[in-house]
Design a protein around this motif. Structure first.
Motif, short mmCIF file in Angstrom:
data_model
loop_
_atom_site.label_atom_id
_atom_site.label_comp_id
_atom_site.label_asym_id
_atom_site.label_seq_id
_atom_site.Cartn_x
_atom_site.Cartn_y
_atom_site.Cartn_z
N ASN A 112 -3.22 4.64 5.47
CA ASN A 112 -4.64 4.25 5.15
C ASN A 112 -5.66 5.36 5.64
O ASN A 112 -6.66 5.61 5.00
N ARG A 113 -5.12 6.06 6.70
CA ARG A 113 -6.03 7.26 7.11
C ARG A 113 -6.10 8.29 6.12
O ARG A 113 -7.07 8.83 6.02
N ARG A 114 -4.88 8.93 5.60
CA ARG A 114 -4.91 9.89 4.62
C ARG A 114 -5.52 9.57 3.37
O ARG A 114 -6.35 10.13 2.61
N TRP A 115 -5.32 8.29 3.00
CA TRP A 115 -6.00 7.86 1.54
C TRP A 115 -7.50 7.89 1.75
O TRP A 115 -8.47 8.25 0.82
N ALA A 116 -8.08 7.28 3.16
CA ALA A 116 -9.51 7.26 3.20
C ALA A 116 -10.15 8.62 3.05
O ALA A 116 -11.22 8.99 2.76
N LEU A 117 -9.34 9.69 3.62
CA LEU A 117 -9.80 10.87 3.85
C LEU A 117 -9.86 11.58 2.16
O LEU A 117 -10.82 12.27 2.02
N ALA A 118 -8.97 11.14 1.65
CA ALA A 118 -8.85 11.67 0.20
C ALA A 118 -10.00 11.00 -0.43
O ALA A 118 -10.55 11.96 -1.47
N PRO A 140 -11.47 -2.18 -0.50
CA PRO A 140 -12.61 -0.87 -0.24
C PRO A 140 -12.08 0.37 -0.22
O PRO A 140 -12.82 1.27 -0.65
N LEU A 141 -10.83 0.33 0.21
CA LEU A 141 -10.48 1.87 0.15
C LEU A 141 -10.06 2.52 -1.45
O LEU A 141 -9.73 3.67 -1.57
N TYR A 142 -10.09 1.68 -2.42
CA TYR A 142 -9.97 1.89 -3.82
C TYR A 142 -11.16 1.86 -4.33
O TYR A 142 -11.53 1.98 -5.69
N HIS A 143 -12.47 1.83 -3.57
CA HIS A 143 -13.66 1.36 -4.24
C HIS A 143 -14.09 2.52 -5.27
O HIS A 143 -14.60 2.47 -6.32
N ASN A 144 -13.82 3.95 -4.77
CA ASN A 144 -14.13 5.14 -5.55
C ASN A 144 -13.40 4.99 -6.80
O ASN A 144 -13.71 5.39 -7.91
N VAL A 145 -12.04 4.65 -6.83
CA VAL A 145 -11.16 4.83 -7.89
C VAL A 145 -11.62 3.89 -8.90
O VAL A 145 -11.70 4.13 -10.13
N LEU A 146 -11.97 2.44 -8.55
CA LEU A 146 -12.35 1.49 -9.31
C LEU A 146 -13.57 1.74 -9.99
O LEU A 146 -13.85 1.38 -11.22
N GLN A 147 -14.36 2.29 -8.96
CA GLN A 147 -15.89 2.67 -9.67
C GLN A 147 -15.57 3.64 -10.71
O GLN A 147 -16.54 3.54 -12.05
#
Length: 320
Positions: free
Chosen positions: A39-45, A102-109
């Motif tokens: 979760n931490r690494r994905w959020a930073l990416a 929410p952590l996928y928000h940018n990908v989905l957008q």
């Protein structure tokens, strides 16, 4: 010739390394440490992804058929235009035990902005708190909800697809099998599987991949043990709704789009799965991205291979 990694990926990742920190390994079965780390690494990416400002987001509620629990379903639609007649129901990755919508928000957008197709991302519950069959049942309930509310969102119910990556690809593949077996009407238009975690029997160490693995064999064991049980993984009685590679026949399943990186421990199980669809004369599109690891596009969206992968997926989505 020994395996090698795409130099553009390496260069693209270098700027993230000071933020991500050194890779950390955990013993097989340590799911909570892995959850926190992933979760931490994905959020930073995700903080490095381009800002998308033309997609609207709303949250709706469906109910899981397994226990009636409320499940959040996130809708993403391109702003300033009429909603598309087609739709994608998305199930996020995370090894069956981590990450969230929410952590996928940018990908989905990004998918929505580039394709113009509306997405519905299901916040399915996951293991160890909610092992199989809850994640796939939650996700199937989300698909049913979109199907039943299609007219309210201007959707043609014959143009709904299921899509997911990594463990979410496994969930999506399981949902596609459920849709066939439960005679979803209208049937799914397509399934899009991105580096899917679809075979619990994958126990290969693939030692040559060790220097490049972003999802390692011990991570994979942990995910399957957590999802279906340590005593069941790799045995004969695993449900195809949990591990889609177990399905006896692919006849009647939705057309398949599948892509997978060449340095991914899921490579061979994904290729074999796609081959079964092609052999059954089901419309099949397969892409293999050489010299790249699992989820390469999430960490380096700026490199050429990631742009090509995204363009291929967007085109497949637009063909719904």
């Amino acid at each position: 010739m020994p395996l090698s990694i795409d130099p553009e990926f390496v260069a693209g990742l270098e700027s993230l390394l000071p933020v991500l920190g050194d890779p950390v390994t955990f013993p097989p079965g340590d799911v909570l440490s892995r959850r926190a780390n992933v979760n931490r690494r994905w959020a930073l990416a995700m903080e490095t992804w381009p800002v998308i400002d033309d997609v609207e987001h709303s949250i709706h509620t469906s109910r899981s058929s397994i226990d009636g629990a409320e499940i959040a379903t996130h809708r993403y639609v391109k702003a300033g235009s009429s909603p598309s007649k087609s739709a994608v129901v998305y199930t996020h990755g995370g090894g069956y035990f981590c990450l969230n919508v929410p952590l996928y928000h940018n990908v989905l957008q990004t998918y929505v902005s580039q394709s113009g197709v509306q997405f519905f991302a299901v916040e399915y519950r996951f293991a160890p708190e909610h092992p199989f069959p809850t994640p796939v049942e939650d996700s199937y309930s989300g698909l049913l909800w979109v199907n039943q509310h299609a007219s309210a969102f201007g959707i043609d119910p014959t143009r709904i697809a299921i899509m997911g990556d990594s463990a979410g690809g496994g969930v999506a593949a399981g949902v596609a099998i459920m849709a066939r077996d439960r005679e979803l009407s209208p049937p799914l238009a397509k399934q899009l599987i991105i580096g899917g975690m679809i075979d619990d029997r994958n126990v290969s160490r693939w030692e040559a991949l060790t220097p490049f693995a972003t999802w390692a064999p011990d991570d994979n064991l942990t995910g399957w043990w957590t999802y279906i049980g340590r005593d069941k993984a790799g045995k004969d009685d695993v449900s195809p709704y949990a591990a889609a590679s177990r399905v006896e026949s692919v006849q009647g399943l939705a057309p398949l789009y599948l892509d997978v990186p060449g340095l991914d421990i899921f490579r061979d199980e994904n290729i074999r799965y796609a081959q079964r669809f092609a052999a059954a004369d089901i419309a099949t599109e397969l892409h293999l991205y050489p010299s790249l690891p699992h989820s390469f596009e999430a960490f380096t969206p700026q490199i050429q291979a990631a742009k090509v992968a995204m363009a291929n997926r967007v085109r497949a989505i637009q063909l719904l």
